[in-house]
Design a protein around this motif. Structure first.
Motif, PDB file in Angstrom:
ATOM      1  N   PHE A  27     -35.101 -48.676   9.347  1.00  0.00           N
ATOM      2  CA  PHE A  27     -35.982 -47.734   8.665  1.00  0.00           C
ATOM      3  C   PHE A  27     -35.315 -46.390   8.410  1.00  0.00           C
ATOM      4  CE2 PHE A  27     -38.842 -50.618  10.852  1.00  0.00           C
ATOM      5  CZ  PHE A  27     -39.752 -50.904   9.860  1.00  0.00           C
ATOM      6  N   TRP A  28     -35.772 -45.762   7.341  1.00  0.00           N
ATOM      7  CA  TRP A  28     -35.533 -44.342   7.078  1.00  0.00           C
ATOM      8  C   TRP A  28     -36.897 -43.674   7.129  1.00  0.00           C
ATOM      9  CZ3 TRP A  28     -31.828 -42.517   2.683  1.00  0.00           C
ATOM     10  CH2 TRP A  28     -30.573 -43.104   2.816  1.00  0.00           C
ATOM     11  N   GLY A  29     -37.008 -42.638   7.912  1.00  0.00           N
ATOM     12  CA  GLY A  29     -38.221 -41.829   7.935  1.00  0.00           C
ATOM     13  C   GLY A  29     -37.884 -40.463   7.362  1.00  0.00           C
ATOM     14  N   VAL A  30     -38.604 -40.054   6.330  1.00  0.00           N
ATOM     15  CA  VAL A  30     -38.302 -38.792   5.643  1.00  0.00           C
ATOM     16  C   VAL A  30     -39.473 -37.844   5.815  1.00  0.00           C
ATOM     17  CG1 VAL A  30     -37.731 -37.716   3.443  1.00  0.00           C
ATOM     18  CG2 VAL A  30     -36.922 -40.038   3.941  1.00  0.00           C
ATOM     19  N   GLN A  31     -39.171 -36.670   6.335  1.00  0.00           N
ATOM     20  CA  GLN A  31     -40.203 -35.649   6.475  1.00  0.00           C
ATOM     21  C   GLN A  31     -39.550 -34.276   6.402  1.00  0.00           C
ATOM     22  OE1 GLN A  31     -42.338 -35.695  10.183  1.00  0.00           O
ATOM     23  NE2 GLN A  31     -44.006 -34.518   9.342  1.00  0.00           N
ATOM     24  N   TYR A  32     -40.100 -33.453   5.543  1.00  0.00           N
ATOM     25  CA  TYR A  32     -39.665 -32.077   5.332  1.00  0.00           C
ATOM     26  C   TYR A  32     -38.182 -32.007   4.999  1.00  0.00           C
ATOM     27  CZ  TYR A  32     -39.514 -27.048   5.695  1.00  0.00           C
ATOM     28  OH  TYR A  32     -39.325 -25.732   5.420  1.00  0.00           O
ATOM     29  N   LYS A  33     -37.302 -31.613   5.920  1.00  0.00           N
ATOM     30  CA  LYS A  33     -35.879 -31.452   5.619  1.00  0.00           C
ATOM     31  C   LYS A  33     -34.993 -32.457   6.341  1.00  0.00           C
ATOM     32  CE  LYS A  33     -36.260 -26.475   4.881  1.00  0.00           C
ATOM     33  NZ  LYS A  33     -35.813 -25.147   5.306  1.00  0.00           N
ATOM     34  N   LEU A  34     -35.605 -33.470   6.985  1.00  0.00           N
ATOM     35  CA  LEU A  34     -34.845 -34.418   7.790  1.00  0.00           C
ATOM     36  C   LEU A  34     -35.102 -35.863   7.384  1.00  0.00           C
ATOM     37  CD1 LEU A  34     -35.296 -33.085  11.443  1.00  0.00           C
ATOM     38  CD2 LEU A  34     -33.232 -32.996  10.054  1.00  0.00           C
ATOM     39  N   ILE A  35     -34.059 -36.670   7.576  1.00  0.00           N
ATOM     40  CA  ILE A  35     -34.170 -38.114   7.482  1.00  0.00           C
ATOM     41  C   ILE A  35     -33.815 -38.658   8.861  1.00  0.00           C
ATOM     42  CG2 ILE A  35     -33.272 -40.232   6.454  1.00  0.00           C
ATOM     43  CD1 ILE A  35     -32.422 -38.563   4.019  1.00  0.00           C
ATOM     44  N   SER A  36     -34.668 -39.509   9.385  1.00  0.00           N
ATOM     45  CA  SER A  36     -34.402 -40.211  10.629  1.00  0.00           C
ATOM     46  C   SER A  36     -34.090 -41.652  10.259  1.00  0.00           C
ATOM     47  CB  SER A  36     -35.645 -40.147  11.524  1.00  0.00           C
ATOM     48  OG  SER A  36     -35.488 -40.983  12.641  1.00  0.00           O
ATOM     49  N   VAL A  37     -32.933 -42.163  10.683  1.00  0.00           N
ATOM     50  CA  VAL A  37     -32.565 -43.549  10.412  1.00  0.00           C
ATOM     51  C   VAL A  37     -32.428 -44.268  11.744  1.00  0.00           C
ATOM     52  CG1 VAL A  37     -31.432 -43.051   8.212  1.00  0.00           C
ATOM     53  CG2 VAL A  37     -30.076 -43.044  10.285  1.00  0.00           C
ATOM     54  N   TYR A  38     -32.999 -45.478  11.820  1.00  0.00           N
ATOM     55  CA  TYR A  38     -32.899 -46.223  13.058  1.00  0.00           C
ATOM     56  C   TYR A  38     -33.213 -47.693  12.839  1.00  0.00           C
ATOM     57  CZ  TYR A  38     -37.851 -45.074  12.961  1.00  0.00           C
ATOM     58  OH  TYR A  38     -39.146 -44.905  12.575  1.00  0.00           O
ATOM     59  N   ASP A  39     -32.731 -48.493  13.786  1.00  0.00           N
ATOM     60  CA  ASP A  39     -32.953 -49.935  13.809  1.00  0.00           C
ATOM     61  C   ASP A  39     -33.767 -50.215  15.061  1.00  0.00           C
ATOM     62  OD1 ASP A  39     -32.832 -52.686  14.111  1.00  0.00           O
ATOM     63  OD2 ASP A  39     -30.725 -52.839  13.534  1.00  0.00           O
TER      64      ASP A  39
END
Length: 154
Positions: free
Chosen positions: A58-70
């Motif tokens: 997944f990529w989680g996008v919020q405000y100024k950040l992207i969180s990527v994780y499996d």
């Protein structure tokens, strides 16, 4: 002017000054904001395809950040990246390993300098440019110089 009226005027002035000095930041990411399931990665040079639809990347996008994780990788909390966005492209940069749970004593998240750690998420460089081929409420297709990433909103 009465003391009560003077007090109310001063109180109103303080309240207005306080409210005016607060800056409420909101996201202007449009359809990019949200939780995206990486379903397919196409290699542009060879035409090869990696089907990730049964994986939980997944990529989680919020405000100024992207969180990527499996989610399926035990003990990993993925990575955070900052990004810049224009009308037709997204540039990821400044990646950090998410040590939120594992390394609180040593200062939390740490910058990374090895882009191969990001490869399972479709990112091959510490700073990566993606062209937005498609971005709407349900689908996103991003193209880098070497890959095409296909996402579905989760």
């Amino acid at each position: 002017m009465t003391a009560k009226r003077l007090f109310n005027t001063i109180l109103a002035t303080i309240a207005l000054t306080t409210l005016a000095s607060c800056e409420i930041e909101t996201s202007d990411n449009g359809d990019f904001d949200g939780f995206w399931h990486l379903e397919r990665v196409d290699t542009l040079a060879t035409g090869g395809t990696l089907d990730l639809s049964k994986k939980r990347v997944f990529w989680g996008v919020q405000y100024k950040l992207i969180s990527v994780y499996d989610i399926d990788k035990e003990g990993t909390f993925g990575y955070y990246l900052r990004f810049k966005q224009t009308r037709d492209q997204i540039v990821t940069h400044t990646p950090y390993k998410n040590n939120w749970h594992q390394d609180v004593e040593n200062g939390g998240d740490h910058p990374i300098d090895d882009p191969t750690q990001l490869a399972p998420y479709g990112i091959n460089n510490l700073e990566e440019e993606f062209v937005k081929e498609k971005l709407n409420g349900g689908q996103m297709i991003l193209r880098s110089k070497t890959l095409r990433l296909k996402f579905k909103r989760f």
